[in-house]
Design an enzyme around this catalytic site. Structure first.
Site, PDB file in Angstrom:
ATOM      1  N   LYS A  49       0.817  -1.192   0.000  1.00 55.05           N
ATOM      2  CA  LYS A  49       0.000   0.000   0.000  1.00 55.05           C
ATOM      3  C   LYS A  49       0.863   1.258   0.000  1.00 55.05           C
ATOM      4  O   LYS A  49       0.393   2.334  -0.362  1.00 55.05           O
ATOM      5  CB  LYS A  49      -0.859   0.039   1.274  1.00 55.05           C
ATOM      6  CG  LYS A  49      -1.826  -1.082   1.418  1.00 55.05           C
ATOM      7  CD  LYS A  49      -2.508  -0.930   2.798  1.00 55.05           C
ATOM      8  CE  LYS A  49      -3.247  -2.181   3.165  1.00 55.05           C
ATOM      9  NZ  LYS A  49      -3.782  -2.108   4.536  1.00 55.05           N
ATOM     10  N   GLY A  50       2.112   1.130   0.450  1.00 55.34           N
ATOM     11  CA  GLY A  50       2.951   2.282   0.749  1.00 55.34           C
ATOM     12  C   GLY A  50       3.106   3.313  -0.351  1.00 55.34           C
ATOM     13  O   GLY A  50       3.291   4.491  -0.086  1.00 55.34           O
ATOM     14  N   GLU A 105       7.640   2.385  -6.390  1.00 56.32           N
ATOM     15  CA  GLU A 105       7.720   1.909  -5.008  1.00 56.32           C
ATOM     16  C   GLU A 105       7.887   3.073  -4.043  1.00 56.32           C
ATOM     17  O   GLU A 105       8.385   4.136  -4.420  1.00 56.32           O
ATOM     18  CB  GLU A 105       8.929   0.977  -4.855  1.00 56.32           C
ATOM     19  CG  GLU A 105       8.582  -0.473  -4.607  1.00 56.32           C
ATOM     20  CD  GLU A 105       7.904  -0.747  -3.263  1.00 56.32           C
ATOM     21  OE1 GLU A 105       7.185   0.112  -2.717  1.00 56.32           O
ATOM     22  OE2 GLU A 105       8.098  -1.857  -2.754  1.00 56.32           O
ATOM     23  N   ASP A 106       7.492   2.853  -2.808  1.00 55.24           N
ATOM     24  CA  ASP A 106       7.686   3.867  -1.782  1.00 55.24           C
ATOM     25  C   ASP A 106       9.131   3.877  -1.294  1.00 55.24           C
ATOM     26  O   ASP A 106       9.775   4.910  -1.234  1.00 55.24           O
ATOM     27  CB  ASP A 106       6.710   3.659  -0.605  1.00 55.24           C
ATOM     28  CG  ASP A 106       6.713   2.230  -0.056  1.00 55.24           C
ATOM     29  OD1 ASP A 106       7.370   1.346  -0.644  1.00 55.24           O
ATOM     30  OD2 ASP A 106       6.056   2.000   0.970  1.00 55.24           O
ATOM     31  N   ASP A 109      14.352  -0.890   1.045  1.00 55.26           N
ATOM     32  CA  ASP A 109      15.085  -1.090   2.299  1.00 55.26           C
ATOM     33  C   ASP A 109      16.147  -2.160   2.021  1.00 55.26           C
ATOM     34  O   ASP A 109      17.212  -1.853   1.507  1.00 55.26           O
ATOM     35  CB  ASP A 109      14.065  -1.491   3.370  1.00 55.26           C
ATOM     36  CG  ASP A 109      14.652  -1.574   4.762  1.00 55.26           C
ATOM     37  OD1 ASP A 109      15.770  -1.078   4.968  1.00 55.26           O
ATOM     38  OD2 ASP A 109      14.000  -2.134   5.654  1.00 55.26           O
ATOM     39  N   PHE A 158      13.721   4.038  10.800  1.00 55.31           N
ATOM     40  CA  PHE A 158      12.363   3.661  10.413  1.00 55.31           C
ATOM     41  C   PHE A 158      11.557   4.911  10.081  1.00 55.31           C
ATOM     42  O   PHE A 158      11.358   5.788  10.922  1.00 55.31           O
ATOM     43  CB  PHE A 158      11.663   2.821  11.483  1.00 55.31           C
ATOM     44  CG  PHE A 158      10.504   2.081  10.884  1.00 55.31           C
ATOM     45  CD1 PHE A 158      10.699   0.879  10.215  1.00 55.31           C
ATOM     46  CD2 PHE A 158       9.228   2.619  10.914  1.00 55.31           C
ATOM     47  CE1 PHE A 158       9.643   0.219   9.593  1.00 55.31           C
ATOM     48  CE2 PHE A 158       8.158   1.966  10.299  1.00 55.31           C
ATOM     49  CZ  PHE A 158       8.363   0.769   9.641  1.00 55.31           C
ATOM     50  N   ASP A 165       3.909   3.416   6.506  1.00 56.11           N
ATOM     51  CA  ASP A 165       3.226   3.160   7.774  1.00 56.11           C
ATOM     52  C   ASP A 165       4.108   2.450   8.792  1.00 56.11           C
ATOM     53  O   ASP A 165       5.142   1.863   8.449  1.00 56.11           O
ATOM     54  CB  ASP A 165       2.003   2.270   7.536  1.00 56.11           C
ATOM     55  CG  ASP A 165       2.391   0.806   7.322  1.00 56.11           C
ATOM     56  OD1 ASP A 165       3.260   0.544   6.465  1.00 56.11           O
ATOM     57  OD2 ASP A 165       1.859  -0.066   8.022  1.00 56.11           O
ATOM     58  N   ARG A 171       0.312   6.829   7.671  1.00 59.12           N
ATOM     59  CA  ARG A 171       0.379   6.981   6.205  1.00 59.12           C
ATOM     60  C   ARG A 171      -0.067   8.370   5.764  1.00 59.12           C
ATOM     61  O   ARG A 171       0.365   8.881   4.740  1.00 59.12           O
ATOM     62  CB  ARG A 171      -0.529   5.950   5.520  1.00 59.12           C
ATOM     63  CG  ARG A 171      -0.075   4.511   5.655  1.00 59.12           C
ATOM     64  CD  ARG A 171      -0.831   3.636   4.652  1.00 59.12           C
ATOM     65  NE  ARG A 171      -0.789   2.218   5.002  1.00 59.12           N
ATOM     66  CZ  ARG A 171       0.198   1.397   4.665  1.00 59.12           C
ATOM     67  NH1 ARG A 171       1.234   1.829   3.981  1.00 59.12           N
ATOM     68  NH2 ARG A 171       0.163   0.119   5.013  1.00 59.12           N
TER      69      ARG A 171
HETATM   70  P1  IMP Z   1      12.543  -4.445   1.592  1.00 59.38           P
HETATM   71  O1  IMP Z   1      12.086  -5.747   0.994  1.00 59.38           O
HETATM   72  O2  IMP Z   1      13.416  -4.692   2.804  1.00 59.38           O
HETATM   73  O3  IMP Z   1      13.224  -3.550   0.588  1.00 59.38           O
HETATM   74  O4  IMP Z   1      11.276  -3.662   2.172  1.00 59.38           O
HETATM   75  C1  IMP Z   1      10.023  -3.880   1.651  1.00 59.38           C
HETATM   76  C2  IMP Z   1       8.942  -3.008   2.226  1.00 59.38           C
HETATM   77  O5  IMP Z   1       9.109  -2.808   3.625  1.00 59.38           O
HETATM   78  C3  IMP Z   1       8.865  -1.615   1.646  1.00 59.38           C
HETATM   79  O6  IMP Z   1       8.234  -1.582   0.394  1.00 59.38           O
HETATM   80  C4  IMP Z   1       8.032  -0.938   2.713  1.00 59.38           C
HETATM   81  O7  IMP Z   1       6.664  -1.199   2.512  1.00 59.38           O
HETATM   82  C5  IMP Z   1       8.528  -1.585   3.980  1.00 59.38           C
HETATM   83  N1  IMP Z   1       9.535  -0.703   4.624  1.00 59.38           N
HETATM   84  C6  IMP Z   1      10.877  -0.795   4.557  1.00 59.38           C
HETATM   85  N2  IMP Z   1      11.464   0.185   5.262  1.00 59.38           N
HETATM   86  C7  IMP Z   1      10.452   0.933   5.789  1.00 59.38           C
HETATM   87  C8  IMP Z   1      10.412   2.118   6.612  1.00 59.38           C
HETATM   88  O8  IMP Z   1      11.433   2.727   7.008  1.00 59.38           O
HETATM   89  N3  IMP Z   1       9.177   2.561   6.933  1.00 59.38           N
HETATM   90  C9  IMP Z   1       8.021   1.966   6.519  1.00 59.38           C
HETATM   91  N4  IMP Z   1       8.026   0.874   5.733  1.00 59.38           N
HETATM   92  C10 IMP Z   1       9.225   0.357   5.373  1.00 59.38           C
HETATM   93 MG    MG Z   2       6.192  -0.996  -0.208  1.00 59.17          MG
END
Ligand code: IMP
Ligand code: MG
Length: 186
Positions: A49-50, A105-106, A109, A158, A165, A171
């Site tokens: 949803k981000g 993408e939002d 990470d 974070f 969120d 959000r």
């Molecule tokens: P990744 O697979 O570790 O790159 O992260 C996947 C998802 O985790 C992202 O698309 C976000 O929805 C969520 N995420 C990662 N870091 C954060 C953060 O700092 N705040 C909120 N959501 C996060």
């Molecule tokens: Mg995301």
């Protein structure tokens, strides 16, 4: 009037004005790049949803014929998260074969979620596949993703707001902020 959530924010990392300015730049850059390649039609895939707020703002600065579709994914849970195995909760309605696809993408990470997703989308044989992420945490990224457009590089904290969120909260904050660690340590 400030949202009650604001008191959980340690500091504002990116203001609403800075977000608006950068999102317009990204839209202009994306439009120019596809136009230079002679591409007029693209499919924008938003990862729920981000990314919904970023997506809504970005598409209004994209001067191409843009179809929009949504995908929802979830990690299998904390224990398997590092494997990058994710479950597709909602798949696309649009067929991608032969289309020029832009994934929005939002935040990247570890990058593991997107790594899985991009592999899945590549199997659908799009004519091209590009990635635009509003935020990237360079210190956390574990896989090479080849991100075509990045809004901002962020510290390994974070972050919430502007779509992001924690436990479905924050959000709707109109900026990106660092969440106070005591909030998620509770
Ligand atoms: P990744 O697979 O570790 O790159 O992260 C996947 C998802 O985790 C992202 O698309 C976000 O929805 C969520 N995420 C990662 N870091 C954060 C953060 O700092 N705040 C909120 N959501 C996060
Ligand atoms: Mg995301």
């Amino acid at each position: 009037m400030r949202s009650p959530s604001h008191s959980d924010i340690q500091s504002v990392l990116i203001t609403g004005d800075d977000l608006a300015k950068r999102v317009k730049e990204l839209g202009d850059e994306i439009s120019a790049t596809y136009q230079r390649r002679g591409i007029e039609d693209i499919v924008i895939v938003s990862v729920l949803k981000g990314s919904f707020i970023f997506m809504a703002d970005l598409i209004r600065h994209i001067s191409l014929n843009a179809a929009v579709d949504f995908m929802a994914v979830s990690s299998y849970g904390a224990a398997t998260k590092s494997s990058g195995v994710v479950r597709i909760l909602k798949d696309l309605d649009i067929e991608l074969e032969g289309k020029h696809v832009l994934v929005v993408e939002d935040i990247v990470d570890s990058g593991l979620t997107l790594h899985f997703l991009l592999k899945n989308l590549r199997n659908r044989k799009p004519a091209s596949l590009e990635l635009c992420s509003l935020l990237v945490k360079p210190e956390a990224v574990q896989v090479d993703l080849n991100i075509s457009w990045t809004g901002f590089e962020c510290p390994n904290e974070f972050l919430v707001g502007y779509g992001l969120d924690f436990a479905e909260r924050y959000r709707n904050l109109p900026y990106v902020g660092i969440l106070k660690p005591e909030v998620y340590a509770q």
